[in-house]
Scaffold this motif. Structure first.
Motif, mmCIF file in Angstrom:
data_model
loop_
_atom_site.group_PDB
_atom_site.id
_atom_site.type_symbol
_atom_site.label_atom_id
_atom_site.label_comp_id
_atom_site.label_asym_id
_atom_site.label_seq_id
_atom_site.Cartn_x
_atom_site.Cartn_y
_atom_site.Cartn_z
ATOM 1 N N ASN A 147 -5.379 -1.615 17.137
ATOM 2 C CA ASN A 147 -6.911 -0.316 16.850
ATOM 3 C C ASN A 147 -7.126 -0.345 15.093
ATOM 4 O O ASN A 147 -8.057 -0.693 14.835
ATOM 5 N N GLU A 201 -14.904 3.488 9.050
ATOM 6 C CA GLU A 201 -15.315 2.762 10.018
ATOM 7 C C GLU A 201 -14.336 3.097 10.669
ATOM 8 O O GLU A 201 -14.329 3.312 11.887
ATOM 9 N N LEU A 202 -13.359 2.739 10.600
ATOM 10 C CA LEU A 202 -12.011 2.916 10.807
ATOM 11 C C LEU A 202 -11.828 4.588 11.674
ATOM 12 O O LEU A 202 -11.336 5.015 12.312
ATOM 13 N N ASN A 204 -14.192 6.687 11.696
ATOM 14 C CA ASN A 204 -14.608 7.230 12.895
ATOM 15 C C ASN A 204 -14.416 6.284 14.011
ATOM 16 O O ASN A 204 -14.459 7.447 15.218
ATOM 17 N N ASP A 205 -13.701 5.467 14.479
ATOM 18 C CA ASP A 205 -12.749 5.063 15.172
ATOM 19 C C ASP A 205 -12.157 6.075 15.906
ATOM 20 O O ASP A 205 -12.140 5.904 16.580
ATOM 21 N N GLN A 208 -13.496 8.934 17.479
ATOM 22 C CA GLN A 208 -14.102 8.492 19.013
ATOM 23 C C GLN A 208 -12.668 8.259 19.934
ATOM 24 O O GLN A 208 -12.842 8.798 21.056
ATOM 25 N N LYS A 209 -11.738 8.060 19.589
ATOM 26 C CA LYS A 209 -10.746 7.181 20.312
ATOM 27 C C LYS A 209 -9.390 8.027 20.814
ATOM 28 O O LYS A 209 -9.011 7.969 21.702
#
Length: 261
Positions: A147, A201-202, A204-205, A208-209
């Protein structure tokens, strides 16, 4: 009232469902060091599922604030409720259980230099997720490394990693135990612009995840732009103002403009 507050339209919470109960509720928080006030009557809520950016210059009390949330520091006054529990009233066992629900990404990353990447990620799993089989531990470690884009770093030592890679591994170690809340302390400090963008960006990931609610402490405007659902600015240990990134960027307030040059 600050300029940005005066400019804002009727609803000051444009992106938050106000029916949501806060997952963190900070009321009238105070903290001083050697009689010097660092936090002065600070009240802040973090709502379910949001990325809340706390913005401010160095020394404004940002990092002290999140250390008080997990009681790495004890405040001098006020209350902090996390999932409805008052942190200051918890005993050692209760505080330990609460901390299992909260991921804390330190500025330094705080990896164990004597352990491989695999061992760094296995360590919190064995402590917090007791009862997992060796296969489940291995699968979880590989999952979070994938991830963050570093599955090939599994057997490397921290000394073999770049600053950006160390930050990614630190993030993987934080989320490997499935925290419900993430606290990021200056996540892009010391990184080049490209790597900083990747870390944003991570963040935000992860939101979400893993469906996390997050507080992101930063003075990096690009990180704030990339991650913030809502921004609160601190000045001299107090809440100066809050709003969306759009509110801040259109503000005529001199202090805010100094950040958004």
């Amino acid at each position: 009232m600050s300029t940005i507050q005066a400019e804002k339209i009727a609803d000051p919470w444009p992106i938050i469902n106000r029916s949501n109960e806060p997952v963190i509720e900070i009321m009238n928080l105070k903290k001083s060091f050697d009689m010097e006030p660092v936090l002065v009557d600070v009240s802040i809520n973090l709502y379910n599922g949001e990325n809340l950016v706390i913005l401010g210059k160095s020394g404004s009390g940002k990092s002290v604030l999140i250390k008080c949330i997990v009681r790495l520091l004890n405040p001098d006054g006020g209350t902090i409720h996390v999932f409805g529990e008052e942190v200051g009233q918890l005993g050692n066992a209760g505080l330990s259980e609460l901390r299992k629900k909260i991921g804390f990404l330190f500025q330094s990353g705080a990896l164990y230099d004597s352990m491989t990447v695999r061992q760094n990620l296995e360590f919190p799993l064995r402590r917090i997720k007791k009862g997992l089989t060796e296969k489940e531990i291995s699968e979880k470690v590989i999952e979070v490394l994938e991830n963050v884009g570093l599955a090939d770093a599994l057997n490397k030592m921290p000394s073999q990693l770049s600053g950006g890679m160390r930050k990614r591994i630190s993030l993987a170690r934080t989320v490997v135990v499935d925290p419900m809340i993430m606290l990021y302390d200056e996540p892009t400090t010391g990184l080049d612009p490209v790597t900083s963008d990747e870390i944003s960006e991570l963040i935000n990931d992860v939101q979400q995840k893993y469906k996390t609610s997050s507080i992101i402490i930063t003075h990096d405007i690009e990180c704030a732009r990339a991650t913030a659902d809502r921004i609160i600015m601190l000045k001299d240990g107090e809440v100066y103002t809050e709003g969306t990134i759009e509110d801040f960027e259109k503000s005529t307030d001199p202090l805010i403009k100094s950040f958004f040059k």
